[in-house]
Write a protein that holds these residues in place. Structure first.
Motif, PDB file in Angstrom:
ATOM      1  N   ALA A  73      14.467  11.952  18.579  1.00 40.58           N
ATOM      2  CA  ALA A  73      13.342  11.158  18.087  1.00 40.58           C
ATOM      3  C   ALA A  73      12.021  11.705  18.609  1.00 40.58           C
ATOM      4  N   ALA A  74      11.984  12.038  19.892  1.00 41.01           N
ATOM      5  CA  ALA A  74      10.756  12.579  20.477  1.00 41.01           C
ATOM      6  C   ALA A  74      10.368  13.894  19.812  1.00 41.01           C
ATOM      7  N   GLY A  75      11.343  14.739  19.537  1.00 42.28           N
ATOM      8  CA  GLY A  75      11.061  16.009  18.874  1.00 42.28           C
ATOM      9  C   GLY A  75      10.559  15.831  17.458  1.00 42.28           C
ATOM     10  N   THR A  76      11.035  14.780  16.775  1.00 47.96           N
ATOM     11  CA  THR A  76      10.610  14.525  15.399  1.00 47.96           C
ATOM     12  C   THR A  76       9.210  13.940  15.344  1.00 47.96           C
ATOM     13  N   VAL A  77       8.942  12.920  16.157  1.00 48.28           N
ATOM     14  CA  VAL A  77       7.639  12.249  16.067  1.00 48.28           C
ATOM     15  C   VAL A  77       6.512  13.167  16.514  1.00 48.28           C
ATOM     16  N   ARG A  78       6.823  14.090  17.420  1.00 46.48           N
ATOM     17  CA  ARG A  78       5.797  15.037  17.870  1.00 46.48           C
ATOM     18  C   ARG A  78       5.220  15.830  16.685  1.00 46.48           C
ATOM     19  N   LYS A  79       6.072  16.151  15.706  1.00 47.32           N
ATOM     20  CA  LYS A  79       5.625  16.935  14.552  1.00 47.32           C
ATOM     21  C   LYS A  79       4.652  16.155  13.666  1.00 47.32           C
ATOM     22  N   LEU A  80       4.786  14.834  13.670  1.00 50.52           N
ATOM     23  CA  LEU A  80       3.979  14.014  12.772  1.00 50.52           C
ATOM     24  C   LEU A  80       2.555  13.809  13.275  1.00 50.52           C
ATOM     25  N   TRP A  81       2.336  14.015  14.552  1.00 48.94           N
ATOM     26  CA  TRP A  81       1.028  13.738  15.143  1.00 48.94           C
ATOM     27  C   TRP A  81       0.070  14.896  14.887  1.00 48.94           C
ATOM     28  N   VAL A  82      -0.523  14.881  13.733  1.00 46.39           N
ATOM     29  CA  VAL A  82      -1.442  15.942  13.319  1.00 46.39           C
ATOM     30  C   VAL A  82      -2.802  15.330  12.999  1.00 46.39           C
ATOM     31  N   GLU A  83      -3.765  16.196  12.836  1.00 47.68           N
ATOM     32  CA  GLU A  83      -5.100  15.755  12.420  1.00 47.68           C
ATOM     33  C   GLU A  83      -4.996  15.101  11.050  1.00 47.68           C
ATOM     34  N   PRO A  84      -5.569  13.912  10.867  1.00 48.60           N
ATOM     35  CA  PRO A  84      -5.493  13.272   9.548  1.00 48.60           C
ATOM     36  C   PRO A  84      -6.321  14.045   8.523  1.00 48.60           C
ATOM     37  N   PRO A  85      -6.017  13.860   7.239  1.00 49.42           N
ATOM     38  CA  PRO A  85      -6.807  14.552   6.218  1.00 49.42           C
ATOM     39  C   PRO A  85      -8.242  14.047   6.193  1.00 49.42           C
ATOM     40  N   ARG A 109       0.803  -1.215   0.000  1.00 54.31           N
ATOM     41  CA  ARG A 109       0.000   0.000   0.000  1.00 54.31           C
ATOM     42  C   ARG A 109       0.843   1.276   0.000  1.00 54.31           C
ATOM     43  N   PRO A 110       1.674   1.462  -1.041  1.00 54.19           N
ATOM     44  CA  PRO A 110       2.450   2.707  -1.134  1.00 54.19           C
ATOM     45  C   PRO A 110       1.574   3.952  -1.281  1.00 54.19           C
ATOM     46  N   ASP A 111       0.317   3.752  -1.688  1.00 45.14           N
ATOM     47  CA  ASP A 111      -0.585   4.892  -1.794  1.00 45.14           C
ATOM     48  C   ASP A 111      -0.837   5.534  -0.436  1.00 45.14           C
ATOM     49  N   ARG A 112      -0.815   4.734   0.618  1.00 48.77           N
ATOM     50  CA  ARG A 112      -1.010   5.291   1.956  1.00 48.77           C
ATOM     51  C   ARG A 112       0.209   6.105   2.377  1.00 48.77           C
ATOM     52  N   GLU A 113       1.399   5.631   2.043  1.00 47.32           N
ATOM     53  CA  GLU A 113       2.590   6.413   2.351  1.00 47.32           C
ATOM     54  C   GLU A 113       2.560   7.732   1.596  1.00 47.32           C
ATOM     55  N   ARG A 114       2.172   7.685   0.323  1.00 46.73           N
ATOM     56  CA  ARG A 114       2.100   8.917  -0.470  1.00 46.73           C
ATOM     57  C   ARG A 114       1.127   9.901   0.166  1.00 46.73           C
ATOM     58  N   GLU A 115      -0.028   9.401   0.607  1.00 45.25           N
ATOM     59  CA  GLU A 115      -1.035  10.286   1.192  1.00 45.25           C
ATOM     60  C   GLU A 115      -0.513  10.930   2.475  1.00 45.25           C
ATOM     61  N   ALA A 116       0.184  10.136   3.297  1.00 41.30           N
ATOM     62  CA  ALA A 116       0.715  10.684   4.551  1.00 41.30           C
ATOM     63  C   ALA A 116       1.799  11.711   4.279  1.00 41.30           C
ATOM     64  N   LEU A 117       2.730  11.404   3.384  1.00 35.50           N
ATOM     65  CA  LEU A 117       3.818  12.342   3.084  1.00 35.50           C
ATOM     66  C   LEU A 117       3.268  13.637   2.489  1.00 35.50           C
ATOM     67  N   ALA A 118       2.268  13.524   1.641  1.00 37.58           N
ATOM     68  CA  ALA A 118       1.667  14.729   1.061  1.00 37.58           C
ATOM     69  C   ALA A 118       1.004  15.573   2.145  1.00 37.58           C
ATOM     70  N   HIS A 119       0.379  14.916   3.114  1.00 39.86           N
ATOM     71  CA  HIS A 119      -0.301  15.651   4.187  1.00 39.86           C
ATOM     72  C   HIS A 119       0.705  16.335   5.104  1.00 39.86           C
ATOM     73  N   TRP A 120       1.795  15.648   5.444  1.00 36.53           N
ATOM     74  CA  TRP A 120       2.836  16.271   6.283  1.00 36.53           C
ATOM     75  C   TRP A 120       3.567  17.383   5.528  1.00 36.53           C
ATOM     76  N   ASN A 121       3.695  17.237   4.211  1.00 35.36           N
ATOM     77  CA  ASN A 121       4.297  18.269   3.353  1.00 35.36           C
ATOM     78  C   ASN A 121       5.661  18.722   3.875  1.00 35.36           C
ATOM     79  N   GLY A 122       6.483  17.741   4.282  1.00 29.04           N
ATOM     80  CA  GLY A 122       7.828  18.055   4.731  1.00 29.04           C
ATOM     81  C   GLY A 122       7.954  18.420   6.191  1.00 29.04           C
ATOM     82  N   TRP A 123       6.835  18.514   6.922  1.00 30.51           N
ATOM     83  CA  TRP A 123       6.886  18.875   8.339  1.00 30.51           C
ATOM     84  C   TRP A 123       7.248  17.640   9.166  1.00 30.51           C
ATOM     85  N   GLY A 124       8.503  17.535   9.545  1.00 30.10           N
ATOM     86  CA  GLY A 124       8.971  16.400  10.332  1.00 30.10           C
ATOM     87  C   GLY A 124       9.278  15.161   9.531  1.00 30.10           C
ATOM     88  N   ALA A 125       8.979  15.171   8.241  1.00 36.21           N
ATOM     89  CA  ALA A 125       9.152  13.988   7.403  1.00 36.21           C
ATOM     90  C   ALA A 125       9.793  14.371   6.078  1.00 36.21           C
TER      91      ALA A 125
END
Length: 299
Positions: free
Chosen positions: A129-141, A78-94
């Motif tokens: 690691a804690a500082g990085t993962v904190r950025k990823l925890w956002v409201e899902p699209p 399911r690479p489509d799910r990775e694409r959707e997540a990366l697009a949503h983060w838009n470089g923020w922490g990822a």
């Protein structure tokens, strides 16, 4: 582009999805890589080895000469799910998604794959690691296609059920499954999660010091996402005379640093360690299984 698929990719796909399914896709991979490189106007530099566990990673140059990384994954991951997540983060922490190349392929920002958080001293690595993962925890699209923690762990729990029994592994498995039941019943938040977050999934970058890669995204509570990080460098913990107390302190320290409930983090850490341990047993990786199950017994 002539190459042999990295051994880690071959082994992991076979263990996770079955040897026949993995072999069928891997047989097409060299031709698929050529096709994707041509369609996306990319020049290959080298295949990363050991590389990813569920995808081929090729360091490339784009048509303007800029560096990038091409990730080619089989459709059943399911690479489509990775694409959707990366697009949503838009470089923020990822890592930044630069383009899609078709056939389950992503063109990504070039990071420094040889430098992960595992290259840092443990205390510093956990802090970053804690500082990085904190950025990823956002409201899902809205209208997202991600599975939930409950759904993913239900499949894992079903596979673990055969390991119930009267021995130590059976007792740990029963405890882990009971913890999961209690945790999913009491879940109260839904954020976007990395899904496989650990030190090796955070690489050095130029745009930012550290960026997450390789998500297996899902939605649910933050404690689930942090649970895999707790057991990082498990071999060092098991080898240390104070490993058990160090593991428990790590749970408490990470939970407190990210404002999570200690018991929920402990429960998810137990479940994920036992799930990984029983899966390693089923795959014949006894040494890995023993490390993981010993770690789980301390919790």
């Amino acid at each position: 582009m002539a190459f042999e698929p990295p051994q880690r990719l071959t082994r992991t796909l076979g263990e996770t999805y079955g040897d026949a399914t993995a072999a069928a896709w891997l047989e097409t991979l060299p031709a698929l890589a050529d096709q994707v490189l041509d369609q996306a106007s990319l020049d290959a530099e080298r295949v990363m080895a050991p590389g990813g566990r569920s995808s081929l990673v090729v360091l490339v140059r784009r048509s303007d000469g800029s560096p990038a990384a091409l990730k080619i994954a089989p459709p059943f991951t399911r690479p489509d799910r990775e694409r959707e997540a990366l697009a949503h983060w838009n470089g923020w922490g990822a890592v930044q998604l630069l383009d899609e190349a078709g056939e389950g392929s992503l063109v990504l920002e070039r990071l420094h794959p040889e430098v992960s958080l595992r290259s840092l001293p443990e205390a510093k690595a956990l802090l970053e690691a804690a500082g990085t993962v904190r950025k990823l925890w956002v409201e899902p699209p809205a209208e997202h296609g991600f599975e939930t923690v409950t759904e993913r762990t239900a499949r894992q729990a079903a596979a673990m059920d055969s390991h119930r029994g009267g021995d130590a592994t059976g007792e740990l498995t029963a405890a882990a499954l009971a913890a999961r039941e209690e945790l999913v019943a009491g879940a109260s938040e839904t954020v976007l999660l990395h899904g496989n977050f650990r030190q090796g999934k955070v690489l050095a970058g130029d745009r930012a010091p550290w960026l997450a890669v390789g998500p297996e995204p899902l939605v649910g509570e933050r404690a689930y996402d942090l649970a895999r990080l707790v057991r990082d460098r498990v071999e060092d913990l098991v080898a240390a005379s104070s490993g058990a107390s160090a593991a428990r302190r790590r749970v408490n320290k990470l939970a407190d640093s990210l404002d999570l409930d200690r018991e929920r983090l402990r429960g998810w850490t137990l479940f994920r360690a036992v799930e990984s341990g029983t899966r390693a047993l089923a795959a014949g990786r006894r040494q890995d299984a023993e490390l993981l199950l010993e770690f789980a017994s301390w919790l």
